[in-house]
Design a protein around this motif. Structure first.
Motif, PDB file in Angstrom:
ATOM      1  N   UNK A  24       0.800  -1.227   0.000  1.00 14.05           N
ATOM      2  CA  UNK A  24       0.000   0.000   0.000  1.00 14.05           C
ATOM      3  C   UNK A  24       0.836   1.282   0.000  1.00 14.05           C
ATOM      4  N   UNK A  25       2.139   1.160  -0.229  1.00 15.44           N
ATOM      5  CA  UNK A  25       2.954   2.379  -0.310  1.00 15.44           C
ATOM      6  C   UNK A  25       2.744   3.103  -1.627  1.00 15.44           C
ATOM      7  N   UNK A  26       2.491   2.349  -2.679  1.00 16.16           N
ATOM      8  CA  UNK A  26       2.137   2.911  -3.985  1.00 16.16           C
ATOM      9  C   UNK A  26       1.058   2.019  -4.584  1.00 16.16           C
ATOM     10  N   UNK A  27       0.236   2.549  -5.494  1.00 19.91           N
ATOM     11  CA  UNK A  27      -0.799   1.716  -6.106  1.00 19.91           C
ATOM     12  C   UNK A  27      -0.220   0.740  -7.125  1.00 19.91           C
ATOM     13  N   UNK A  28      -0.807  -0.439  -7.160  1.00 20.74           N
ATOM     14  CA  UNK A  28      -0.457  -1.462  -8.144  1.00 20.74           C
ATOM     15  C   UNK A  28      -1.615  -1.599  -9.121  1.00 20.74           C
ATOM     16  N   UNK A  29      -1.307  -1.471 -10.402  1.00 20.71           N
ATOM     17  CA  UNK A  29      -2.295  -1.524 -11.476  1.00 20.71           C
ATOM     18  C   UNK A  29      -2.048  -2.793 -12.281  1.00 20.71           C
ATOM     19  N   UNK A  30      -3.078  -3.578 -12.504  1.00 19.62           N
ATOM     20  CA  UNK A  30      -2.943  -4.846 -13.223  1.00 19.62           C
ATOM     21  C   UNK A  30      -3.431  -4.692 -14.660  1.00 19.62           C
ATOM     22  N   UNK A  31      -2.570  -5.003 -15.624  1.00 17.83           N
ATOM     23  CA  UNK A  31      -3.016  -5.055 -17.018  1.00 17.83           C
ATOM     24  C   UNK A  31      -3.921  -6.270 -17.186  1.00 17.83           C
ATOM     25  N   UNK A  32      -5.058  -6.057 -17.821  1.00 20.70           N
ATOM     26  CA  UNK A  32      -6.049  -7.126 -17.906  1.00 20.70           C
ATOM     27  C   UNK A  32      -6.711  -7.205 -19.278  1.00 20.70           C
ATOM     28  N   UNK A  33      -6.155  -6.552 -20.271  1.00 18.71           N
ATOM     29  CA  UNK A  33      -6.824  -6.490 -21.563  1.00 18.71           C
ATOM     30  C   UNK A  33      -6.609  -7.719 -22.415  1.00 18.71           C
ATOM     31  N   UNK A  34      -7.672  -8.166 -23.063  1.00 21.93           N
ATOM     32  CA  UNK A  34      -7.606  -9.210 -24.083  1.00 21.93           C
ATOM     33  C   UNK A  34      -8.506  -8.774 -25.235  1.00 21.93           C
ATOM     34  N   UNK A  35      -8.655  -9.636 -26.234  1.00 24.53           N
ATOM     35  CA  UNK A  35      -9.590  -9.305 -27.321  1.00 24.53           C
ATOM     36  C   UNK A  35     -10.937  -9.979 -27.118  1.00 24.53           C
ATOM     37  N   UNK A  36     -11.195 -10.428 -25.893  1.00 25.33           N
ATOM     38  CA  UNK A  36     -12.472 -11.054 -25.545  1.00 25.33           C
ATOM     39  C   UNK A  36     -13.004 -10.374 -24.290  1.00 25.33           C
ATOM     40  N   UNK A  37     -14.216  -9.867 -24.346  1.00 27.15           N
ATOM     41  CA  UNK A  37     -14.780  -9.135 -23.214  1.00 27.15           C
ATOM     42  C   UNK A  37     -14.876  -9.998 -21.970  1.00 27.15           C
TER      43      UNK A  37
ATOM     44  N   UNK B 144      -6.253  -0.742  -9.457  1.00 23.65           N
ATOM     45  CA  UNK B 144      -6.869  -0.345 -10.723  1.00 23.65           C
ATOM     46  C   UNK B 144      -6.478  -1.368 -11.777  1.00 23.65           C
ATOM     47  N   UNK B 145      -7.112  -1.281 -12.941  1.00 21.68           N
ATOM     48  CA  UNK B 145      -6.756  -2.164 -14.047  1.00 21.68           C
ATOM     49  C   UNK B 145      -6.477  -1.341 -15.293  1.00 21.68           C
ATOM     50  N   UNK B 146      -5.531  -1.839 -16.072  1.00 21.64           N
ATOM     51  CA  UNK B 146      -5.174  -1.247 -17.360  1.00 21.64           C
ATOM     52  C   UNK B 146      -5.715  -2.168 -18.445  1.00 21.64           C
ATOM     53  N   UNK B 147      -6.601  -1.642 -19.279  1.00 12.35           N
ATOM     54  CA  UNK B 147      -7.275  -2.475 -20.282  1.00 12.35           C
ATOM     55  C   UNK B 147      -7.037  -1.883 -21.658  1.00 12.35           C
ATOM     56  N   UNK B 148      -6.407  -2.644 -22.521  1.00  8.49           N
ATOM     57  CA  UNK B 148      -6.150  -2.181 -23.870  1.00  8.49           C
ATOM     58  C   UNK B 148      -7.413  -2.235 -24.722  1.00  8.49           C
ATOM     59  N   UNK B 149      -7.465  -1.365 -25.716  1.00  8.90           N
ATOM     60  CA  UNK B 149      -8.468  -1.529 -26.764  1.00  8.90           C
ATOM     61  C   UNK B 149      -8.281  -2.935 -27.344  1.00  8.90           C
ATOM     62  N   UNK B 150      -9.357  -3.705 -27.557  1.00  7.87           N
ATOM     63  CA  UNK B 150      -9.198  -5.092 -28.010  1.00  7.87           C
ATOM     64  C   UNK B 150      -8.318  -5.205 -29.252  1.00  7.87           C
ATOM     65  N   UNK B 151      -7.412  -6.161 -29.209  1.00  4.02           N
ATOM     66  CA  UNK B 151      -6.443  -6.337 -30.285  1.00  4.02           C
ATOM     67  C   UNK B 151      -6.866  -7.459 -31.228  1.00  4.02           C
ATOM     68  N   UNK B 152      -6.312  -7.458 -32.396  1.00  2.91           N
ATOM     69  CA  UNK B 152      -6.443  -8.494 -33.425  1.00  2.91           C
ATOM     70  C   UNK B 152      -7.833  -8.571 -34.038  1.00  2.91           C
TER      71      UNK B 152
END
Length: 306
Positions: free
Chosen positions: A75-88, A105-113
């Motif tokens: 909890x000293x700094x926030x941890x953000x998890x990348x969670x993006x796929x091309x399937x909702x 928080x989560x980092x979600x990419x615009x769906x790829x491929x």
């Protein structure tokens, strides 16, 4: 979903690499990297991104990475998890796993491929926003996904309370600078281009999702703090020190280059997973030369083969 007290990301957030040893996640090396990043003053960590070889991790390994980093960050700094796929549905499953692990928080990419089109992108994030209590950072990386966010789509995404930030991976400062004031006020905006970190801030950006912060976290953080405090001369001087390293690291988020640099600086294992392979000798020399001012040893010593 209730997003009260949601994270407002900004400053220097490190897109952290995932160290491997003998084909497995090296938990001890990962813990060491997280502690070093925290003590170096970064504003957050993003895990399982492209820099972290997230798509090569099994579900068990992904959970292990999240658990180690969240426990070590404490909890000293926030941890953000990348969670993006091309399937909702797959994306939502990864987000729920991140929630269980304690990500902020989560980092979600615009769906790829699959290239869903603007209507599909909106529906994708609408479902995600309704499925989570976590703040959502959307990564727009058309070079990777073959899909871009239009102005109209950004306006639709602004309707979803869970979406708090846009990570711009286009490198197009002019496009960002010309956004309507309402959108600039609605979202936090981060760049993922270390070379453009200062121009992005001067154009109104809020921070950087930085690959280079794996290597020089204090310098990347100091640059952001100087820019945020309107110490522009100092920010330019820091940028001048950083840019030779950024140039040597080459394409954004290249784990092979990042891990080689970390091997030089901290002895972190440089193992990769296919299809990634070690960098060539000329790239090793360029990285070692760029790092020489920061570690005070000869380039010849630093360029010993892996």
């Amino acid at each position: 979903m209730n997003n009260a007290g949601k994270l407002r990301p900004g400053g220097a957030i490190t897109a952290l690499v995932t160290p491997f040893r003998d084909g497995e996640v090296d938990g001890a090396a990962l813990e060491d990297l997280v502690e070093w990043q925290v003590l170096s003053g970064v504003d957050g960590l993003a895990l399982c991104t492209a820099a972290g070889e997230g798509l090569s991790l099994s579900p068990r390994e992904r959970r292990m990475v999240l658990d180690i980093c969240i426990r070590t960050a404490a909890d000293r700094i926030p941890v953000i998890a990348a969670a993006g796929t091309n399937c909702t549905e797959s994306t939502i499953a990864l987000i729920r796993d991140a929630e269980e692990c304690g990500a902020r928080a989560v980092l979600v990419t615009v769906p790829f491929y699959s290239k869903p089109g603007q209507k599909g992108i909106v529906r994708h994030f609408e479902r995600i926003a309704a499925a989570t209590n976590l703040p959502v950072l959307i990564e727009n990386a058309p070079a990777r996904t073959a899909s871009d966010l239009t102005m109209e789509t950004l306006e639709r995404l602004a309707e979803f309370e869970a979406v708090v930030a846009i990570v711009d991976s286009t490198g197009d400062i002019a496009r960002f600078a010309n956004l309507p004031p309402a959108l600039r006020q609605r979202f936090r905006f981060l760049s993922s281009h270390d070379a453009a970190a200062l121009p992005f801030h001067l154009s109104g950006g809020d921070g950087i999702l930085s690959a280079a912060a794996n290597i020089l976290p204090r310098l990347v953080t100091s640059l952001q703090k100087a820019a945020y405090g309107s110490h522009i001369s100092a920010a330019f001087a820091l940028s001048d020190r950083l840019l030779p390293v950024v140039a040597a690291l080459g394409p954004e988020d290249d784990p092979a280059r990042l891990k080689y640099a970390l091997q030089i600086l901290r002895g972190t294992p440089s193992d990769l997973r296919l299809p990634l392979v070690p960098i060539e000798s000329d790239s090793r020399f360029a990285i070692a030369k760029s790092l020489a001012p920061f570690i005070g040893c000869s380039v010849a010593r630093m360029t010993l083969s892996i």
